[in-house]
Design a protein around this motif. Sequence first.
Motif, mmCIF file in Angstrom:
data_model
loop_
_atom_site.group_PDB
_atom_site.id
_atom_site.type_symbol
_atom_site.label_atom_id
_atom_site.label_comp_id
_atom_site.label_asym_id
_atom_site.label_seq_id
_atom_site.Cartn_x
_atom_site.Cartn_y
_atom_site.Cartn_z
ATOM 1 N N ALA A 25 44.335 -18.019 42.365
ATOM 2 C CA ALA A 25 43.611 -19.125 43.567
ATOM 3 C C ALA A 25 43.064 -18.859 44.747
ATOM 4 O O ALA A 25 42.366 -19.238 45.343
ATOM 5 N N SER A 26 43.971 -18.796 45.687
ATOM 6 C CA SER A 26 44.047 -17.838 46.912
ATOM 7 C C SER A 26 42.880 -16.453 46.930
ATOM 8 O O SER A 26 42.255 -16.560 47.676
ATOM 9 N N PHE A 27 42.766 -15.775 46.439
ATOM 10 C CA PHE A 27 41.794 -14.879 45.554
ATOM 11 C C PHE A 27 40.198 -15.177 45.913
ATOM 12 O O PHE A 27 39.460 -15.014 46.971
ATOM 13 N N GLN A 28 40.171 -16.056 44.571
ATOM 14 C CA GLN A 28 38.883 -17.011 45.113
ATOM 15 C C GLN A 28 39.134 -17.778 45.674
ATOM 16 O O GLN A 28 37.204 -18.007 46.582
ATOM 17 N N GLU A 29 39.115 -18.006 46.356
ATOM 18 C CA GLU A 29 38.986 -19.268 48.115
ATOM 19 C C GLU A 29 38.814 -17.982 48.516
ATOM 20 O O GLU A 29 37.670 -18.391 49.180
ATOM 21 N N LYS A 30 39.231 -16.837 48.858
ATOM 22 C CA LYS A 30 39.018 -16.196 50.034
ATOM 23 C C LYS A 30 37.090 -15.270 49.617
ATOM 24 O O LYS A 30 36.404 -14.188 50.169
ATOM 25 N N ASN A 31 37.154 -15.231 48.302
ATOM 26 C CA ASN A 31 36.421 -14.451 47.668
ATOM 27 C C ASN A 31 35.261 -15.272 46.815
ATOM 28 O O ASN A 31 35.540 -15.350 45.355
ATOM 29 N N PRO A 32 35.254 -16.354 46.543
ATOM 30 C CA PRO A 32 33.883 -17.777 46.120
ATOM 31 C C PRO A 32 33.465 -16.733 45.326
ATOM 32 O O PRO A 32 32.521 -17.286 43.830
ATOM 33 N N GLN A 33 32.489 -15.756 46.006
ATOM 34 C CA GLN A 33 31.665 -14.889 44.930
ATOM 35 C C GLN A 33 32.167 -14.207 43.664
ATOM 36 O O GLN A 33 30.929 -13.917 42.749
ATOM 37 N N ARG A 34 33.217 -13.677 43.692
ATOM 38 C CA ARG A 34 33.739 -12.787 42.606
ATOM 39 C C ARG A 34 34.048 -14.126 41.212
ATOM 40 O O ARG A 34 35.026 -14.772 41.616
ATOM 41 N N ASP A 35 33.428 -13.162 40.225
ATOM 42 C CA ASP A 35 34.566 -13.803 39.429
ATOM 43 C C ASP A 35 35.044 -13.025 38.711
ATOM 44 O O ASP A 35 34.959 -12.153 39.082
#
Length: 407
Positions: A25-35
């Motif tokens: 979740a923290s990774f996705q928050e920092k990198n919203p463009q990456r799946d």
Amino acid sequence: MLTINENYLKLQASYLFSDIAKRVASFQEKNPQRDVIKLGIGDVTKGLPQACVTAFHKAVDEMAEDATFRGYGPEQGYDFLREAIAVNDFQARRAGISADEIFVSDGAKCDTGNIQELFTTDIKVAIPDPVYPVYLDTNVMAGRTGAFADGRYKGVVYLDSTRENNFVPALPTEDVDLIYLCFPNNPTGSTITKEELEVWVDYARENKAIILFDAAYEAFIRDDSLPKSIYEIEGAKEVAIEFRSFSKNAGFTGTRCAYTVVPIECMAYDSHSKRQAIHPLWNRRHCTKFNGVSYPVQRAAEAVYSEEGKSEVRQLADYYMKNADLVRKEIGVLGYDYVGGENSPYIWIDGKRNSWDFFDMLLDQAGVVCTPGAGFGKCGEGYIRISAFNSYENVERAMARIRDALA
Ligand code: PLP
């Protein structure tokens, strides 16, 4: 004053999958463009086989009519399913198990967790490391262990599974009474040969011990010389209980159906050293605490053994095994040591560094989620588990990204 079972306070909070979820979740928050591609949790991704779906629908229609409606069924499971299991899963492999030795349930998780209730708390329990955590935690709850210190519970005999023993643990050096074995293994993906399993069966016979054999992943065995059931080993019926599940072979993780085999000959001892059969005890427990799997689900499970069902189930396992082949190939090219993936859907990779560091690196650099081996026990440190349960396209993309990140 109501007091609690304080053994529950000894349990280590299971942070593994919640920690993974938090980091993702923290990774996705920092990198919203990456799946992010998830090859972590061991849940299947493909739909139910058509043969099962058809049988499921038909049984639901039967439930809608007074004339064909079914209420409470036999707690042990309907004869149609128990017969199909005995004939196809055992008698076809010359493992002489009969329908009345099979107990249908809603999961191998519950059964592997509940079975220990039949035994006293002062027995010695041998548990592999790394391990599917249910075996360990249910023994902690029952009070068979001391406190947790340095990554292990006091009083448990841990069976180390390491590169040195090819992830098949050696016999314990002290006497044990109850032994948990799981092959093909979760998390390591390792398998056991008939000769190696014979050593365990002989040990159990000589030491009046019982083996709890978890074969939830047998459908992924491709090498015909490997045992799919412990009952392929001479004498095992006297000393082994086997757990099977429709979760991974037929995609029933959300549908819920499994079974446990308790042979009539399987014996333990009472406090007067008199032999006592396990079968009537488990039957009593099952009938007292469980009210059977729903009729439509049992019909869907029965369809696994139809000609169409057998072919579809084989195709499902082949699909995931193609993913496993790809993971093995790519990881091998990158020069990492690994085990599993040949006869199991899990690949256990030596990351040559701390498990969580490797996890973070794969997530940050490749956007791929794996499971850190340390979450499965002390011997899992340094490893990660990659699961083949995903679409081929996703596994292909994930491996391409890992190649770019690690090459
Ligand atoms: N046994 C092992 C080794 C497993 O890995 C799992 C699930 O991941 C289970 C049992 C649980 O099976 P079920 O879905 O039948 O409860």
